[in-house]
Design a protein around this motif. Structure first.
Motif, PDB file in Angstrom:
ATOM      1  N   HIS A  76       0.974  -1.312   0.118  1.00  0.00           N
ATOM      2  CA  HIS A  76      -0.004   0.002   0.191  1.00  0.00           C
ATOM      3  C   HIS A  76       1.019   1.503  -0.135  1.00  0.00           C
ATOM      4  O   HIS A  76       1.916   1.323   0.651  1.00  0.00           O
ATOM      5  CB  HIS A  76      -0.917   0.254   1.486  1.00  0.00           C
ATOM      6  CG  HIS A  76      -1.557   1.152   1.307  1.00  0.00           C
ATOM      7  ND1 HIS A  76      -1.323   2.302   2.015  1.00  0.00           N
ATOM      8  CD2 HIS A  76      -2.992   1.678   0.880  1.00  0.00           C
ATOM      9  CE1 HIS A  76      -2.356   3.431   1.979  1.00  0.00           C
ATOM     10  NE2 HIS A  76      -3.201   2.711   1.387  1.00  0.00           N
ATOM     11  N   LYS A  77       0.553   2.258  -0.650  1.00  0.00           N
ATOM     12  CA  LYS A  77       1.176   3.444  -0.523  1.00  0.00           C
ATOM     13  C   LYS A  77      -0.003   4.538  -0.778  1.00  0.00           C
ATOM     14  O   LYS A  77      -0.866   4.423  -1.557  1.00  0.00           O
ATOM     15  CB  LYS A  77       2.406   3.564  -1.809  1.00  0.00           C
ATOM     16  CG  LYS A  77       1.702   3.244  -3.242  1.00  0.00           C
ATOM     17  CD  LYS A  77       2.883   3.079  -3.956  1.00  0.00           C
ATOM     18  CE  LYS A  77       2.825   2.528  -5.423  1.00  0.00           C
ATOM     19  NZ  LYS A  77       2.668   1.144  -5.289  1.00  0.00           N
ATOM     20  N   SER A  78       0.259   5.794  -0.554  1.00  0.00           N
ATOM     21  CA  SER A  78      -0.626   6.864  -0.560  1.00  0.00           C
ATOM     22  C   SER A  78       0.335   8.052  -0.663  1.00  0.00           C
ATOM     23  O   SER A  78       1.368   8.442   0.171  1.00  0.00           O
ATOM     24  CB  SER A  78      -1.814   7.028   0.230  1.00  0.00           C
ATOM     25  OG  SER A  78      -1.222   7.406   1.570  1.00  0.00           O
ATOM     26  N   GLY A 135      -5.301  13.853  -3.397  1.00  0.00           N
ATOM     27  CA  GLY A 135      -4.162  12.720  -3.118  1.00  0.00           C
ATOM     28  C   GLY A 135      -4.489  11.577  -4.141  1.00  0.00           C
ATOM     29  O   GLY A 135      -5.495  11.630  -4.894  1.00  0.00           O
ATOM     30  N   ALA A 136      -3.798  10.495  -3.936  1.00  0.00           N
ATOM     31  CA  ALA A 136      -3.806   9.407  -4.602  1.00  0.00           C
ATOM     32  C   ALA A 136      -3.399   8.255  -3.615  1.00  0.00           C
ATOM     33  O   ALA A 136      -2.820   8.325  -2.775  1.00  0.00           O
ATOM     34  CB  ALA A 136      -2.802   9.252  -5.712  1.00  0.00           C
ATOM     35  N   GLY A 141      -6.671   1.219  -7.380  1.00  0.00           N
ATOM     36  CA  GLY A 141      -6.310   2.703  -6.718  1.00  0.00           C
ATOM     37  C   GLY A 141      -7.421   3.647  -6.955  1.00  0.00           C
ATOM     38  O   GLY A 141      -8.345   3.279  -7.507  1.00  0.00           O
ATOM     39  N   GLN A 142      -7.192   4.849  -6.446  1.00  0.00           N
ATOM     40  CA  GLN A 142      -8.018   5.784  -6.403  1.00  0.00           C
ATOM     41  C   GLN A 142      -7.259   7.096  -6.508  1.00  0.00           C
ATOM     42  O   GLN A 142      -6.134   7.429  -5.807  1.00  0.00           O
ATOM     43  CB  GLN A 142      -8.884   5.737  -5.208  1.00  0.00           C
ATOM     44  CG  GLN A 142      -8.205   6.055  -4.098  1.00  0.00           C
ATOM     45  CD  GLN A 142      -9.280   5.897  -2.795  1.00  0.00           C
ATOM     46  OE1 GLN A 142     -10.233   5.009  -2.726  1.00  0.00           O
ATOM     47  NE2 GLN A 142      -9.012   6.788  -1.763  1.00  0.00           N
ATOM     48  N   TRP A 143      -8.021   8.178  -7.095  1.00  0.00           N
ATOM     49  CA  TRP A 143      -7.881   9.558  -6.959  1.00  0.00           C
ATOM     50  C   TRP A 143      -8.834  10.319  -5.988  1.00  0.00           C
ATOM     51  O   TRP A 143      -9.964   9.578  -6.152  1.00  0.00           O
ATOM     52  CB  TRP A 143      -7.960  10.219  -8.172  1.00  0.00           C
ATOM     53  CG  TRP A 143      -6.809   9.864  -9.465  1.00  0.00           C
ATOM     54  CD1 TRP A 143      -7.109   9.084 -10.522  1.00  0.00           C
ATOM     55  CD2 TRP A 143      -5.510  10.142  -9.563  1.00  0.00           C
ATOM     56  NE1 TRP A 143      -6.075   9.178 -11.293  1.00  0.00           N
ATOM     57  CE2 TRP A 143      -4.960   9.540 -10.830  1.00  0.00           C
ATOM     58  CE3 TRP A 143      -4.570  10.921  -8.810  1.00  0.00           C
ATOM     59  CZ2 TRP A 143      -3.633   9.748 -10.911  1.00  0.00           C
ATOM     60  CZ3 TRP A 143      -3.280  10.947  -9.004  1.00  0.00           C
ATOM     61  CH2 TRP A 143      -3.011  10.435 -10.208  1.00  0.00           C
ATOM     62  N   ASN A 144      -8.386  11.199  -5.211  1.00  0.00           N
ATOM     63  CA  ASN A 144      -9.455  11.615  -4.305  1.00  0.00           C
ATOM     64  C   ASN A 144      -9.052  13.089  -4.230  1.00  0.00           C
ATOM     65  O   ASN A 144      -8.023  13.699  -4.209  1.00  0.00           O
ATOM     66  CB  ASN A 144      -9.367  10.782  -2.815  1.00  0.00           C
ATOM     67  CG  ASN A 144      -8.080  11.002  -2.318  1.00  0.00           C
ATOM     68  OD1 ASN A 144      -7.445  11.920  -1.914  1.00  0.00           O
ATOM     69  ND2 ASN A 144      -7.208   9.788  -2.238  1.00  0.00           N
ATOM     70  N   LEU A 145     -10.191  13.724  -4.011  1.00  0.00           N
ATOM     71  CA  LEU A 145     -10.240  15.232  -3.778  1.00  0.00           C
ATOM     72  C   LEU A 145     -11.392  15.658  -2.665  1.00  0.00           C
ATOM     73  O   LEU A 145     -12.572  15.021  -2.779  1.00  0.00           O
ATOM     74  CB  LEU A 145     -10.494  15.936  -5.112  1.00  0.00           C
ATOM     75  CG  LEU A 145     -10.830  17.270  -5.175  1.00  0.00           C
ATOM     76  CD1 LEU A 145      -9.464  18.070  -4.674  1.00  0.00           C
ATOM     77  CD2 LEU A 145     -11.385  17.908  -6.511  1.00  0.00           C
TER      78      LEU A 145
END
Length: 518
Positions: free
Chosen positions: A218-220, A236-237, A297-301
């Motif tokens: 896992h990484k973010s 973030g991602a 994975g995901q992009w988030n805002l």
């Protein structure tokens, strides 16, 4: 004389652990929590909201557990600090049938539910803003409100924790030369899935495949604007992966040894999963031909505005992707979209969350690449058939049968036919959560959701299946009984997706600070 020497040595060790002062030794303290809970219902499984986002503790319609935890948190005011925690659970639970092929015929068995769990066991240290920790710990998605949300898309807190080694920033830190206007936070982890025995007892051994021994990564990374301003934006991602493990294929109840594949876990493979690249072709594993491992994975805002009366409103989204096509947002409206209101006070409506989740596009129903008929090497765009949370080498994106991502995608635990992949990952739903205080001692929570499932792109349903789920929960924290909390929950499901079922849960918890010494 020996007794005095031992006592002196013990005193010296505790002095070092607690900061070197006799006062710290005398006042050494830890947090403790002891609780018991039980639920009963009419179905085989617990209603959706009695199970969802409970870190894997409640799964079946009749269960109960005793829980005892002891922990010490990091002291962020100190340059150097440490933490630890141990969380033990004893439980009893009803079971569910699972199809099982043996001696030339299909039968069923009822795998037991573990009576003893080491739910959390971890230790960690920090220096300034950098931390490293090791062990099993309950983690949740940082973007959403864990108590009221339907859950994050990569790691929601729905499944049991994965033991792992983690390192990164303990919190957001200022980026140099930005004068506090831009902050950064990130982490990196490697771990191991612990559900081999669960998989072996819930697989039908007749068709498809089972993969055991998988590892976890896992990484973010996230960036945030100045948190002291009324308007704050965070972007973030997050990326997680399964890698390693052994895949075994059964056809008509026969193990195909010639098709058994073991994914390598050499040092360079740990680096490959860190920076996703294709394999080196040194093994017969299919995933070595494309990206090594199964990546989700995901992009988030999120954007939040705080008013002068301390109330706030926040909008957020998480864009899920299974491969590069989704990463480039070539999957329509797929993702989690949310809106949250906070009153800033303990009043009758302290917090409200409304969410919409869509998993219907998935890059399209077919794999497609402009060079498919000219050159099979993927040198250009390729899209389609992402099959969220499923992978051709690994079982579904689960731990002990429960979704690591959103619980809104029906977990593989409910597959009583012994199929270890998601059957209902192509779905769309809405979720509402609200929390408030009737009085300082009485708090309520309401959750409700409605969703429609089309099955999956691989196994589409002949007709859609629907579900309406709800929860009403009340907490009583009497002022005269410090540290005590009593809870009562009523939950139910209506529809073909989970069936018509209801359940009741009660809980008692005592928490506080345990002080050693005077």
């Amino acid at each position: 004389m020996m007794h005095c020497r031992f006592k002196s040595a013990l005193f010296t060790v505790l002095m070092l652990l607690t900061g070197g002062s006799s006062y710290s030794f005398a006042q050494y303290s830890m947090d403790y929590a002891v609780s018991m809970a039980g639920n009963v219902g009419n179905g085989t499984f617990a209603p959706y909201y009695l199970s969802a986002n409970k870190h894997g503790l409640v799964t079946h319609s009749k269960s109960g557990y005793l829980r005892a935890a002891l922990s010490r948190d990091l002291d962020r005011s100190k340059r150097f600090s440490y933490e630890f925690g141990v969380d033990l659970i004893g439980r009893l639970s009803s079971t569910s049938p699972v199809a099982y092929y043996t001696d030339g015929q299909m039968t069923e068995r009822r795998p037991g539910v573990s009576a003893f769990l080491i739910q959390q066991l971890y230790a960690g240290i920090k220096y300034r803003m950098i931390f490293i920790s090791a062990g099993s710990r309950e983690l949740t998605d940082p973007v959403v409100n864990f108590e009221l949300s339907s859950g994050g898309l990569i790691w929601s807190g729905n499944a049991r924790p994965i033991p792992q080694v983690r390192a990164g920033f303990i919190d957001f830190v200022d980026i140099p030369l930005t004068k506090g206007w831009v902050q950064i936070k990130g982490d990196l982890a490697y771990g191991k899935f612990m559900d081999n025995n669960y998989l072996k007892t819930h697989y039908n051994y007749y068709n498809h495949f089972i993969t055991t021994g998988a590892l976890y990564h896992h990484k973010s990374i996230s960036f945030r604007s100045n948190p002291h301003k009324p308007f704050v934006v965070t972007i973030g991602a997050e990326l997680a992966a399964q890698f390693g493990g052994t895949k075994r294929i059964y056809q008509n109840g026969v193990l195909r040894d010639d098709l058994t594949s073991k994914s390598p876990t050499r040092f360079r493979d740990f680096l490959q999963v860190l920076v996703p690249t294709s394999g080196d072709g040194s093994t017969n594993v299919g995933d070595q031909a494309y990206y090594y491992g199964n990546h989700v994975g995901q992009w988030n805002l999120s954007a939040e505005y705080t008013f002068k009366d301390k109330s706030s409103i926040r909008g957020y989204f998480e864009w899920y992707y299974d491969d590069a096509s989704g990463m480039g947002k070539l999957n329509g409206w797929d993702g989690l979209w949310g809106l949250e209101y906070r009153s800033g006070r303990q009043n009758w409506l302290s917090n409200v969350v409304v969410e919409y989740i869509d998993f219907t596009n998935q890059g399209g129903p077919l794999n497609w690449c402009p060079t498919d008929f000219e050159n099979p090497i993927l040198t250009t765009e390729a899209t389609g058939f992402d099959n969220y949370y499923n992978n051709y080498f690994y079982n579904g994106w689960t731990h002990f049968g429960l979704s690591n991502g959103t619980a809104m995608a029906k977990s593989t635990l409910y597959n009583t036919d012994g199929y270890l992949r998601y059957k209902h990952n192509r779905m769309r739903g809405i979720h509402v959560g609200a929390l408030g205080y009737i009085s300082p001692e009485w708090r309520y929570k309401v959750l409700a959701s409605y969703r429609t499932s089309w099955g999956s792109l691989e196994l589409p349903l002949a007709d859609t299946e629907h579900d309406l789920s709800g929860l009403l929960e009340c907490h009583y924290t009497p002022a005269k009984l410090a540290g005590w909390t009593f809870s009562l929950s009523l939950a139910g499901d209506l529809g073909k997706l989970y069936g018509d079922q209801w359940g009741v849960a009660i809980g008692i918890k005592k928490s506080g600070i345990l002080t050693i010494g005077k």
